[in-house]
Design a protein around this motif. Structure first.
Motif, PDB file in Angstrom:
ATOM      1  N   HIS A  64      41.659  12.085  12.141  1.00  0.00           N
ATOM      2  CA  HIS A  64      40.529  11.842  13.053  1.00  0.00           C
ATOM      3  C   HIS A  64      40.004  10.414  12.901  1.00  0.00           C
ATOM      4  O   HIS A  64      39.696   9.743  13.898  1.00  0.00           O
ATOM      5  CB  HIS A  64      39.382  12.817  12.757  1.00  0.00           C
ATOM      6  CG  HIS A  64      39.621  14.225  13.193  1.00  0.00           C
ATOM      7  ND1 HIS A  64      40.230  14.540  14.384  1.00  0.00           N
ATOM      8  CD2 HIS A  64      39.304  15.406  12.595  1.00  0.00           C
ATOM      9  CE1 HIS A  64      40.296  15.864  14.512  1.00  0.00           C
ATOM     10  NE2 HIS A  64      39.748  16.409  13.438  1.00  0.00           N
TER      11      HIS A  64
ATOM     12  N   HIS B   2      35.500  10.268  11.323  1.00  0.00           N
ATOM     13  CA  HIS B   2      36.365  11.206  10.594  1.00  0.00           C
ATOM     14  C   HIS B   2      36.036  12.660  10.919  1.00  0.00           C
ATOM     15  O   HIS B   2      36.829  13.550  10.641  1.00  0.00           O
ATOM     16  CB  HIS B   2      36.225  10.976   9.085  1.00  0.00           C
ATOM     17  CG  HIS B   2      34.862  11.315   8.553  1.00  0.00           C
ATOM     18  ND1 HIS B   2      33.778  10.483   8.696  1.00  0.00           N
ATOM     19  CD2 HIS B   2      34.402  12.420   7.907  1.00  0.00           C
ATOM     20  CE1 HIS B   2      32.718  11.049   8.159  1.00  0.00           C
ATOM     21  NE2 HIS B   2      33.062  12.217   7.666  1.00  0.00           N
ATOM     22  N   ARG B   3      34.853  12.885  11.498  1.00  0.00           N
ATOM     23  CA  ARG B   3      34.445  14.261  11.822  1.00  0.00           C
ATOM     24  C   ARG B   3      35.103  14.772  13.104  1.00  0.00           C
ATOM     25  O   ARG B   3      34.988  15.950  13.416  1.00  0.00           O
ATOM     26  CB  ARG B   3      32.923  14.339  11.950  1.00  0.00           C
ATOM     27  CG  ARG B   3      32.193  13.932  10.678  1.00  0.00           C
ATOM     28  CD  ARG B   3      30.698  14.177  10.773  1.00  0.00           C
ATOM     29  NE  ARG B   3      30.018  13.526   9.666  1.00  0.00           N
ATOM     30  CZ  ARG B   3      29.242  12.442   9.778  1.00  0.00           C
ATOM     31  NH1 ARG B   3      29.048  11.894  10.974  1.00  0.00           N
ATOM     32  NH2 ARG B   3      28.668  11.906   8.724  1.00  0.00           N
ATOM     33  N   GLY B   4      35.759  13.887  13.833  1.00  0.00           N
ATOM     34  CA  GLY B   4      36.496  14.335  15.005  1.00  0.00           C
ATOM     35  C   GLY B   4      35.855  13.931  16.319  1.00  0.00           C
ATOM     36  O   GLY B   4      34.844  13.221  16.349  1.00  0.00           O
ATOM     37  N   PRO B   5      36.433  14.404  17.433  1.00  0.00           N
ATOM     38  CA  PRO B   5      35.978  13.987  18.768  1.00  0.00           C
ATOM     39  C   PRO B   5      34.512  14.284  19.053  1.00  0.00           C
ATOM     40  O   PRO B   5      33.907  13.631  19.912  1.00  0.00           O
ATOM     41  CB  PRO B   5      36.886  14.786  19.707  1.00  0.00           C
ATOM     42  CG  PRO B   5      38.119  15.064  18.892  1.00  0.00           C
ATOM     43  CD  PRO B   5      37.634  15.252  17.491  1.00  0.00           C
ATOM     44  N   SER B   6      33.918  15.237  18.356  1.00  0.00           N
ATOM     45  CA  SER B   6      32.508  15.563  18.601  1.00  0.00           C
ATOM     46  C   SER B   6      31.583  14.391  18.289  1.00  0.00           C
ATOM     47  O   SER B   6      30.442  14.348  18.753  1.00  0.00           O
ATOM     48  CB  SER B   6      32.096  16.774  17.765  1.00  0.00           C
ATOM     49  OG  SER B   6      32.231  16.485  16.381  1.00  0.00           O
TER      50      SER B   6
ATOM     51  N   GLU C 224      43.484  16.120   7.769  1.00  0.00           N
ATOM     52  CA  GLU C 224      43.028  16.200   9.165  1.00  0.00           C
ATOM     53  C   GLU C 224      41.939  15.165   9.432  1.00  0.00           C
ATOM     54  O   GLU C 224      41.941  14.491  10.476  1.00  0.00           O
ATOM     55  CB  GLU C 224      42.497  17.597   9.467  1.00  0.00           C
ATOM     56  CG  GLU C 224      42.029  17.757  10.913  1.00  0.00           C
ATOM     57  CD  GLU C 224      41.449  19.137  11.194  1.00  0.00           C
ATOM     58  OE1 GLU C 224      41.565  19.602  12.354  1.00  0.00           O
ATOM     59  OE2 GLU C 224      40.871  19.740  10.266  1.00  0.00           O
ATOM     60  N   GLN C 225      41.020  15.002   8.500  1.00  0.00           N
ATOM     61  CA  GLN C 225      39.940  14.030   8.693  1.00  0.00           C
ATOM     62  C   GLN C 225      40.456  12.598   8.689  1.00  0.00           C
ATOM     63  O   GLN C 225      39.964  11.752   9.446  1.00  0.00           O
ATOM     64  CB  GLN C 225      38.880  14.222   7.608  1.00  0.00           C
ATOM     65  CG  GLN C 225      38.042  15.478   7.799  1.00  0.00           C
ATOM     66  CD  GLN C 225      37.110  15.731   6.624  1.00  0.00           C
ATOM     67  OE1 GLN C 225      37.463  15.503   5.458  1.00  0.00           O
ATOM     68  NE2 GLN C 225      35.914  16.209   6.919  1.00  0.00           N
TER      69      GLN C 225
ATOM     70  N   TRP D  62      32.205  11.287  19.136  1.00  0.00           N
ATOM     71  CA  TRP D  62      32.448  10.151  20.013  1.00  0.00           C
ATOM     72  C   TRP D  62      31.232   9.778  20.852  1.00  0.00           C
ATOM     73  O   TRP D  62      30.874   8.600  20.956  1.00  0.00           O
ATOM     74  CB  TRP D  62      33.648  10.419  20.926  1.00  0.00           C
ATOM     75  CG  TRP D  62      33.896   9.244  21.829  1.00  0.00           C
ATOM     76  CD1 TRP D  62      33.538   9.121  23.130  1.00  0.00           C
ATOM     77  CD2 TRP D  62      34.483   7.996  21.450  1.00  0.00           C
ATOM     78  NE1 TRP D  62      33.874   7.871  23.609  1.00  0.00           N
ATOM     79  CE2 TRP D  62      34.460   7.173  22.592  1.00  0.00           C
ATOM     80  CE3 TRP D  62      35.033   7.513  20.262  1.00  0.00           C
ATOM     81  CZ2 TRP D  62      34.970   5.877  22.573  1.00  0.00           C
ATOM     82  CZ3 TRP D  62      35.543   6.220  20.240  1.00  0.00           C
ATOM     83  CH2 TRP D  62      35.504   5.426  21.394  1.00  0.00           C
TER      84      TRP D  62
ATOM     85  N   LYS E  70      42.630   7.827  14.424  1.00  0.00           N
ATOM     86  CA  LYS E  70      42.667   7.916  15.891  1.00  0.00           C
ATOM     87  C   LYS E  70      41.341   7.486  16.502  1.00  0.00           C
ATOM     88  O   LYS E  70      41.304   6.816  17.540  1.00  0.00           O
ATOM     89  CB  LYS E  70      43.020   9.345  16.317  1.00  0.00           C
ATOM     90  CG  LYS E  70      44.455   9.752  16.015  1.00  0.00           C
ATOM     91  CD  LYS E  70      44.736  11.151  16.540  1.00  0.00           C
ATOM     92  CE  LYS E  70      46.191  11.546  16.336  1.00  0.00           C
ATOM     93  NZ  LYS E  70      46.543  11.641  14.886  1.00  0.00           N
ATOM     94  N   GLY E  71      40.239   7.883  15.849  1.00  0.00           N
ATOM     95  CA  GLY E  71      38.920   7.530  16.368  1.00  0.00           C
ATOM     96  C   GLY E  71      38.674   6.036  16.336  1.00  0.00           C
ATOM     97  O   GLY E  71      38.137   5.454  17.288  1.00  0.00           O
TER      98      GLY E  71
END
Length: 300
Positions: free
Chosen positions: A137, A81-85, A133-134, A87, A140-141
């Motif tokens: 993420h 949920h924190r985003g692409p960072s 937004e989270q 991955w 999608k993640g």
């Protein structure tokens, strides 16, 4: 007499022996876990925390085989949920766990979301609710993870709703399922965690049956849970109070859950997990024997 639940494959996990960490002096040695889980009458196990069981595939395969056991899944934790960072660190963990899982001929990777508060101290690590937004993420993640785990390792990911994470309540679980692709992401329904967070497992199976890819069997003591909720305790201290109890003493009733799962007419693992960290080393085996007997009385 119970109807035979011939689509349900019952197993247990290191968790039911009080194992939460790769190495901890309060936990039973891995050899004892393997001996006792076989003695209790289970055929399937999960790997538990990576590093608890041997990580050399040849050695683990030998240890499992000589006890007539088989592996159903491995487990990872992630905060997508924190985003692409997130991955790179997530995929690094996947590489270790999924490789060993695949080498054991298992087909599932259980994915547990990261905690929003510390499991022991109750320190708030992140807001309890995700932003829009989270949520994006996260969806999608997880889809990316599902696709790449399948393509690279031939495993299916099953996301595990868990107390003190962002995928916990009925509302959050349904939002997650509605925002993810069923061909890439499905659910590991843990009956205990879902009840802990107010959810109805039978209703979820009947409503989102095509998304149920795996089961963890667990029960909650409703009286202890009421105190836990009233006091705002985090999950770790709640477990130490005995919030997760031996079936059939708690909720939900596992017979109706298993019957609902059987009606899906797909092969499903149902892995027993009774959180007991920490516990006395002689405590798990008698509970495991009684639990296996109880599940047989349900037809599993």
């Amino acid at each position: 007499m119970a109807v035979a639940l011939d689509r349900i494959r019952v197993g247990s996990a290191p968790d039911s022996w009080g194992v939460w960490f790769p190495d901890d002096p309060q936990q039973v040695p891995w050899q004892r876990f393997l001996d006792e889980v076989a003695e209790a009458g289970y055929s399937w196990i999960e790997l538990g925390p990576y590093g608890y069981l041997p990580t050399d595939p040849a050695r683990l395969a030998d240890e499992v085989k000589k006890r007539d056991l088989k592996v159903s899944a491995g487990t990872i934790f992630c905060g997508l949920h924190r985003g692409p960072s997130e991955w790179e660190s997530t995929w690094e963990q996947v590489g270790r766990v999924a490789s060993l899982t695949r080498a054991m001929d298992a087909e599932h990777l259980v994915v547990i979301p990261s905690f929003w508060r510390d499991d022991k101290t109750a320190e708030i690590l992140e807001p309890r609710e995700l932003t829009t937004e989270q949520w994006g993420h996260l969806a999608k993640g997880m889809e990316r993870l599902g696709r790449q785990v399948r393509d690279t390792y031939g495993l299916d990911i099953v996301v595990h709703p868990h107390a003190d994470t962002h995928i916990d309540t009925e509302e959050h679980v349904e939002r997650f399922l509605d925002s993810t692709d069923s061909s890439l992401v499905n659910l590991c329904l843990d009956t205990g965690h879902y009840a802990y967070c107010g959810g109805d497992s039978v209703k979820l199976i009947e409503t989102y049956g095509e998304r149920i890819g795996y089961l963890h069997l667990k029960q909650v003591d409703p009286d202890i849970l009421a105190d836990v909720v009233a006091e705002g305790l985090p999950f770790g201290p709640a477990v130490q109070r005995g919030v997760m109890c031996e079936p059939p003493a708690g909720v939900p009733e596992l017979g109706p859950v298993l019957t609902a799962a059987q009606k899906l007419d797909v092969d499903l693992f149902a892995i027993v997990e009774q959180d007991m960290y920490p516990c006395e080393p002689d405590k798990p085996l008698p509970i495991a024997v009684r639990t296996r007997k109880f599940l047989r009385s349900c037809g599993a």
